[in-house]
Design a protein around this motif. Sequence first.
Motif, mmCIF file in Angstrom:
data_model
loop_
_atom_site.group_PDB
_atom_site.id
_atom_site.type_symbol
_atom_site.label_atom_id
_atom_site.label_comp_id
_atom_site.label_asym_id
_atom_site.label_seq_id
_atom_site.Cartn_x
_atom_site.Cartn_y
_atom_site.Cartn_z
ATOM 1 N N MET A 137 0.862 -1.125 -0.067
ATOM 2 C CA MET A 137 0.002 0.116 0.037
ATOM 3 C C MET A 137 0.798 1.188 0.099
ATOM 4 N N GLU A 138 0.254 2.358 -0.342
ATOM 5 C CA GLU A 138 0.927 3.578 -0.338
ATOM 6 C C GLU A 138 1.820 4.035 0.910
ATOM 7 N N ASN A 148 -8.469 -9.994 -0.148
ATOM 8 C CA ASN A 148 -8.215 -9.114 1.032
ATOM 9 C C ASN A 148 -7.711 -7.715 0.552
ATOM 10 N N ILE A 149 -7.315 -7.567 -0.661
ATOM 11 C CA ILE A 149 -6.444 -6.054 -1.171
ATOM 12 C C ILE A 149 -7.695 -5.222 -1.323
ATOM 13 N N PRO A 150 -8.872 -5.254 -2.050
ATOM 14 C CA PRO A 150 -9.625 -4.203 -2.044
ATOM 15 C C PRO A 150 -10.479 -3.851 -0.884
ATOM 16 N N LYS A 155 -5.085 3.344 -1.145
ATOM 17 C CA LYS A 155 -4.214 3.222 -2.529
ATOM 18 C C LYS A 155 -2.969 2.397 -2.446
ATOM 19 N N ILE A 156 -3.350 1.496 -3.488
ATOM 20 C CA ILE A 156 -2.216 0.613 -3.684
ATOM 21 C C ILE A 156 -1.025 1.116 -4.597
ATOM 22 N N LYS A 157 0.206 0.669 -4.063
ATOM 23 C CA LYS A 157 1.314 1.314 -4.717
ATOM 24 C C LYS A 157 1.639 0.356 -5.784
ATOM 25 N N ARG A 158 1.626 -1.147 -5.458
ATOM 26 C CA ARG A 158 2.085 -2.118 -6.225
ATOM 27 C C ARG A 158 1.661 -3.349 -5.862
ATOM 28 N N VAL A 159 1.504 -4.287 -6.957
ATOM 29 C CA VAL A 159 1.209 -5.825 -6.473
ATOM 30 C C VAL A 159 2.354 -6.627 -6.827
ATOM 31 N N PRO A 223 -14.013 0.185 -6.271
ATOM 32 C CA PRO A 223 -13.495 0.824 -4.962
ATOM 33 C C PRO A 223 -12.553 -0.283 -4.238
ATOM 34 N N GLY A 224 -11.429 0.547 -3.732
ATOM 35 C CA GLY A 224 -10.463 -0.369 -3.122
ATOM 36 C C GLY A 224 -9.322 -0.687 -4.138
ATOM 37 N N GLU A 225 -9.732 -0.656 -5.276
ATOM 38 C CA GLU A 225 -8.620 -0.829 -6.393
ATOM 39 C C GLU A 225 -8.370 0.493 -7.213
ATOM 40 N N THR A 226 -9.139 1.189 -7.833
ATOM 41 C CA THR A 226 -9.060 1.952 -8.782
ATOM 42 C C THR A 226 -9.500 3.462 -8.488
#
Length: 322
Positions: A137-138, A148-150, A155-159, A223-226
């Motif tokens: 995450m950021e 669990n991610i969304p 904000k996601i930094k990278r997967v 929501p939770g992704e983009t």
Amino acid sequence: MSTHPKIVVIGGGTGLSVMLRGLKQKPVDITAIVTVADDGGSSGILRSEMQIPPPGDIRNVITALAEKEPLLSEMLQYRFRSGTGLAGHTLGNLFLAALTDITGDFVTAVAELSRVLAVRGRVLPASDQAIVLKAQMEEGDIISGESNIPKAGRKIKRVFIEPPNVKPLQQAIDALEQADAILIGPGSLYTSILPNLLVPKIAETVLRSEAIKIFICNVMTQPGETDNYSVSDHLKAVYDHVGHHIFDYVIVNNGEIPPQVQSKYAEQGAKAVPLDLEEVTKRGYKVIADQLILFRTYLRHDAEKLSGHIVQLVESWMARKR
């Protein structure tokens, strides 16, 4: 030997299935490469208890490409509502788990179920091993597990995937090498699309290919992704993970979404993905924008229109190469 254009589609989730329903009506040769990072619900249980790749996304794609009568497809999508140990499972997932046990191999099980259902094309997992998807995450912390991610709602930094050195399925690499067109999306950006491109050799093979490469952008943010992502934000996320621009064309919806539909989605925290045309073209992508949506219970791509654009692009690309 088929003389139809060979189209390889990479992704997972509902959006991919909707598009494939339209594409299978066209004179094209389809191979779908599907994510194996799912760990929620029925797929997650079968994955951990039977040590098999998660069958859910694969089942959806097989159902979308099946030529058999609708009742059989409906049966595969049937989810048990009661029964100890059965509740929550879909029949198609159990079917794939049983076939894996019988044939001793998940890839063979997918091929056999595809044969029984007279699937138009081929369905291949990105790898024959299940992978664990993780997100940084950021703020720097790591969240483990696709489902669990969304839910983190941040904000996601990278997967990234574990194991990082998972082997790609050789048939998937072969299909990419022989493709006339490679389509990526629509689908959940971080949990359906990128997990495939992170499997070693897959992005590299896409990059080397002389096929036309098309990104089909989602209609709504997820929501939770983009959250608040524009079209160029989607493309930037792919670029940041792969390290290269891999698309020639981007297909996006520019049709108006009725206000009542927008407010229905806004309740879940989703809104229309805006097309920042100048930014997208500045980065060298060609854009095909059209009214590409249908609304029934949910907002979906107009599969007929979308596949029409795809086939037109592929045919003119091939004609130029001749």
